[in-house]
Design a protein around this motif. Structure first.
Motif, short mmCIF file in Angstrom:
data_model
loop_
_atom_site.label_atom_id
_atom_site.label_comp_id
_atom_site.label_asym_id
_atom_site.label_seq_id
_atom_site.Cartn_x
_atom_site.Cartn_y
_atom_site.Cartn_z
N ALA A 166 0.84 -1.20 0.00
CA ALA A 166 0.00 0.00 0.00
C ALA A 166 0.88 1.25 0.00
N GLY A 167 0.46 2.23 -0.80
CA GLY A 167 1.18 3.50 -0.87
C GLY A 167 2.28 3.53 -1.91
N GLU A 168 2.69 2.37 -2.42
CA GLU A 168 3.76 2.34 -3.41
C GLU A 168 3.22 2.66 -4.81
N TRP A 169 4.13 3.09 -5.68
CA TRP A 169 3.80 3.33 -7.08
C TRP A 169 4.06 2.06 -7.88
N PHE A 170 3.06 1.69 -8.67
CA PHE A 170 3.11 0.46 -9.47
C PHE A 170 2.88 0.83 -10.93
N MET A 171 3.73 0.29 -11.81
CA MET A 171 3.55 0.52 -13.25
C MET A 171 3.27 -0.79 -13.95
N ILE A 172 2.25 -0.77 -14.82
CA ILE A 172 1.90 -1.94 -15.62
C ILE A 172 1.88 -1.52 -17.09
N HIS A 173 2.60 -2.24 -17.92
CA HIS A 173 2.54 -2.01 -19.36
C HIS A 173 1.44 -2.89 -19.96
N GLY A 174 0.79 -2.38 -21.01
CA GLY A 174 -0.33 -3.13 -21.59
C GLY A 174 -1.52 -3.09 -20.65
N GLY A 175 -1.91 -1.89 -20.25
CA GLY A 175 -2.93 -1.73 -19.20
C GLY A 175 -4.30 -2.27 -19.53
N THR B 243 5.57 10.75 -9.93
CA THR B 243 6.13 10.38 -8.63
C THR B 243 7.01 11.47 -8.02
N GLY B 244 6.96 12.68 -8.57
CA GLY B 244 7.80 13.76 -8.07
C GLY B 244 9.28 13.44 -8.19
N LYS B 245 9.64 12.79 -9.28
CA LYS B 245 11.01 12.36 -9.61
C LYS B 245 11.55 11.25 -8.70
N ALA B 246 10.71 10.73 -7.80
CA ALA B 246 11.17 9.66 -6.91
C ALA B 246 11.28 8.33 -7.62
N GLY B 247 10.48 8.13 -8.66
CA GLY B 247 10.48 6.86 -9.38
C GLY B 247 9.45 5.89 -8.84
N VAL B 248 9.11 4.91 -9.65
CA VAL B 248 8.10 3.92 -9.24
C VAL B 248 8.77 2.82 -8.42
N ASP B 249 7.95 2.11 -7.67
CA ASP B 249 8.45 1.07 -6.77
C ASP B 249 8.45 -0.31 -7.43
N VAL B 250 7.41 -0.62 -8.20
CA VAL B 250 7.27 -1.94 -8.82
C VAL B 250 6.81 -1.79 -10.26
N ILE B 251 7.43 -2.54 -11.17
CA ILE B 251 6.99 -2.58 -12.57
C ILE B 251 6.72 -4.03 -12.96
N LEU B 252 5.56 -4.28 -13.55
CA LEU B 252 5.23 -5.58 -14.12
C LEU B 252 5.29 -5.42 -15.63
N ASP B 253 6.25 -6.10 -16.26
CA ASP B 253 6.52 -5.87 -17.67
C ASP B 253 6.30 -7.11 -18.52
N ALA C 13 -6.79 -2.12 -5.24
CA ALA C 13 -7.52 -2.74 -4.13
C ALA C 13 -6.63 -2.90 -2.90
N PHE C 14 -5.33 -3.07 -3.12
CA PHE C 14 -4.40 -3.22 -2.00
C PHE C 14 -3.69 -1.91 -1.66
N GLY C 15 -4.20 -0.79 -2.20
CA GLY C 15 -3.74 0.51 -1.75
C GLY C 15 -2.56 1.11 -2.48
N ALA C 16 -2.15 0.53 -3.60
CA ALA C 16 -1.04 1.09 -4.37
C ALA C 16 -1.54 2.19 -5.30
N ARG C 17 -0.61 2.97 -5.83
CA ARG C 17 -0.91 3.98 -6.83
C ARG C 17 -0.40 3.47 -8.18
N VAL C 18 -1.17 3.68 -9.23
CA VAL C 18 -0.94 2.95 -10.48
C VAL C 18 -0.68 3.88 -11.66
N ILE C 19 0.37 3.53 -12.41
CA ILE C 19 0.63 4.13 -13.72
C ILE C 19 0.47 3.01 -14.75
N ALA C 20 -0.39 3.21 -15.73
CA ALA C 20 -0.60 2.21 -16.78
C ALA C 20 -0.22 2.79 -18.13
#
Length: 332
Positions: free
Chosen positions: A146-155, A211-221, A169-176
């Protein structure tokens, strides 16, 4: 077992190539072995690995059915020795090792999950492959929190629509990322915080901006190729990247100094060749944490279209177009 038909309709891959190599055939109805169940299939999901198998680049593992189809929903028709969790008549959805495009298919009992009462059978048929994949890779391997930034390609792919919903649903923030404004709008509607049209926007810059230049936490590629270096650029300190497919190829040139300086973790996995007990553990995790969300509607199976079993070629043509949003499912 005595009431089972001797033969059944299944979809065979006759040659290698486009959707036209998928054809209905009559073959012997399979019989369950030790620890297995026979499912009378009501619905079977279509996934990218099925397309790769059709094209000849992803053959069925040795000893498994060469009939395509990695996920089904239906009714238990027979049980093999040692299979005691389900009874004949129970409704289940299952991750299978192949054979899903058929009236009956074999499943390892640990890989079966009871279908929630309010989930239509056709939607259940499009759930296992994507939910197993996203849960295992984003949450069990990458430990998305929860609270982390998550990126998914092919949204808007089957994986993508599931990943967006579960991450939120588990509280992450999402970039698709997606390939059209229409698809980006669909990602936002599903809950993504940011949607990037990769055809006319730089997703690395958009990720840094969000992400304010902080970068994402998890990427599913699922893309691979030149996306791998770009993903590394997107990740923040202690970021994690999980690769599950390589539509642009499995090779890339990357700067490992970035990996070292940001303390990144890069991993990957594939499910089809994993042992039954491993997939069974993933299924139990889904039952505990995710199926209740499907049951009460917090997470949905996003449907694009359904086709009769005999029209598997048309269903594959729909996937080949690349315009689908959500799951394409065969109704048996």
């Amino acid at each position: 077992m005595a009431d089972l038909p001797a033969t059944m309709t299944a979809i065979a891959i006759e040659g290698k190539g486009g959707p036209e190599v998928l054809n209905p055939v009559e073959i012997a109805t399979p019989q369950p072995g030790d620890g297995q169940v026979l499912i009378k299939v009501a619905a079977a999901g279509i996934n990218r690995p099925d397309v790769m198998q059709r094209e000849g680049t992803y053959p069925a593992p040795k000893g498994h059915s060469e009939i395509p189809g990695l996920e089904v929903a239906g009714t238990i028709a027979a049980t093999g020795p040692g299979a005691t969790r389900f009874r004949i008549g129970d409704t289940v959805m299952a991750l299978v090792n192949g054979g899903g495009y058929a009236q009956y298919t074999i499943a390892e009992e640990p890989c079966c999950i009871t279908i929630p009462d309010n989930l239509p059978m056709v939607e259940a048929g499009g759930a296992p492959e994507t939910f197993f994949t996203v849960w295992h890779n984003a949450f069990e391997r990458a430990h998305l929190s929860a609270g982390e930034w998550f990126m998914i390609h092919g949204g808007t792919s089957g994986i993508g629509v599931t990943a967006i919903q579960l991450a939120k649903a588990f509280g992450a923030r999402v970039i698709a990322t997606a390939g059209s404004d229409e698809k980006c709008a669909a990602c936002l509607k599903l809950g993504a915080d940011v949607a990037v049209n990769y055809r006319d926007q730089d997703f690395v810059e958009k990720a840094k901006e969000a992400t304010g230049k902080a970068g994402v936490d998890v990427i599913l590629d699922m893309v691979g190729g030149d996306y791998i270096a770009k993903n590394i650029a997107c990740l923040g300190d202690d970021g994690r990247m999980v690769n599950i497919a390589y539509q642009k190829g499995p090779k890339a040139e990357i700067n490992f100094l970035r990996v070292m300086l940001k303390r990144l973790t890069i991993t990957g996995s594939t499910l089809r060749i994993r042992p039954t007990d491993v997939k069974g553990k993933i299924a139990r995790g889904l039952e505990e944490y995710v199926i209740p969300m499907l049951a009460d509607g917090r997470v949905k199976v996003v449907m694009d279209s359904t086709y009769p079993l005999r029209d598997a070629a048309k269903a594959h043509a729909r996937m080949d177009e690349g315009k689908h949003i959500g799951k394409i499912v065969l109704s048996v």
